[in-house]
Design a protein around this motif. Structure first.
Motif, PDB file in Angstrom:
ATOM      1  N   UNK A 152     -11.266  32.500   1.825  1.00 19.97           N
ATOM      2  CA  UNK A 152     -10.738  32.177   3.132  1.00 19.97           C
ATOM      3  C   UNK A 152     -11.552  32.896   4.198  1.00 19.97           C
ATOM      4  N   UNK A 153     -11.749  32.231   5.318  1.00 23.64           N
ATOM      5  CA  UNK A 153     -12.442  32.923   6.414  1.00 23.64           C
ATOM      6  C   UNK A 153     -11.608  34.099   6.951  1.00 23.64           C
ATOM      7  N   UNK A 154     -12.297  35.030   7.525  1.00 17.61           N
ATOM      8  CA  UNK A 154     -11.641  36.233   8.030  1.00 17.61           C
ATOM      9  C   UNK A 154     -10.644  35.914   9.135  1.00 17.61           C
ATOM     10  N   UNK A 155     -10.952  34.962  10.002  1.00 22.74           N
ATOM     11  CA  UNK A 155     -10.053  34.641  11.109  1.00 22.74           C
ATOM     12  C   UNK A 155      -8.721  34.098  10.591  1.00 22.74           C
ATOM     13  N   UNK A 156      -8.758  33.336   9.515  1.00 25.90           N
ATOM     14  CA  UNK A 156      -7.526  32.799   8.930  1.00 25.90           C
ATOM     15  C   UNK A 156      -6.674  33.940   8.385  1.00 25.90           C
ATOM     16  N   UNK A 206       4.934  28.182   3.575  1.00 24.72           N
ATOM     17  CA  UNK A 206       4.153  28.899   2.569  1.00 24.72           C
ATOM     18  C   UNK A 206       3.219  27.991   1.771  1.00 24.72           C
ATOM     19  N   UNK A 207       3.675  26.849   1.256  1.00 24.06           N
ATOM     20  CA  UNK A 207       2.731  25.984   0.531  1.00 24.06           C
ATOM     21  C   UNK A 207       1.633  25.420   1.423  1.00 24.06           C
ATOM     22  N   UNK A 208       1.957  25.207   2.707  1.00 25.22           N
ATOM     23  CA  UNK A 208       0.951  24.666   3.620  1.00 25.22           C
ATOM     24  C   UNK A 208      -0.133  25.705   3.868  1.00 25.22           C
ATOM     25  N   UNK A 209       0.261  26.944   4.086  1.00 25.81           N
ATOM     26  CA  UNK A 209      -0.690  28.018   4.397  1.00 25.81           C
ATOM     27  C   UNK A 209      -1.557  28.341   3.190  1.00 25.81           C
ATOM     28  N   UNK A 210      -0.996  28.267   1.998  1.00 30.99           N
ATOM     29  CA  UNK A 210      -1.751  28.661   0.800  1.00 30.99           C
ATOM     30  C   UNK A 210      -2.725  27.605   0.330  1.00 30.99           C
ATOM     31  N   UNK A 211      -2.724  26.434   0.925  1.00 28.19           N
ATOM     32  CA  UNK A 211      -3.688  25.401   0.517  1.00 28.19           C
ATOM     33  C   UNK A 211      -5.092  25.786   0.832  1.00 28.19           C
TER      34      UNK A 211
END
Length: 57
Positions: free
Chosen positions: A1-5, A52-57
């Motif tokens: 994941x990018x750092x900004x995320x 939570x499932x949306x963010x973890x994609x």
């Protein structure tokens, strides 16, 4: 994941913890407000379960 995320996710978690802490403090100071606060906390939990499932994609 990018750092900004990761930074945005950390910020969202910290704000969420702060909001829940404020609600718990409010429920402690005003016992008559416990039932509405429990409904609000249930809403926050449902929102977290959806996001939570949306963010973890």
């Amino acid at each position: 994941m990018p750092t900004i995320v990761l930074l945005v996710l950390l910020l969202l978690v910290l704000v969420g913890v702060l909001a829940v802490g404020a609600l718990v403090y409010l429920a402690h100071r005003h016992p008559a407000a416990r039932e509405p606060l429990l409904i609000g906390l249930a809403g926050v939990a449902a929102l977290g379960a959806i996001l939570t499932p949306i963010v973890t994609r």
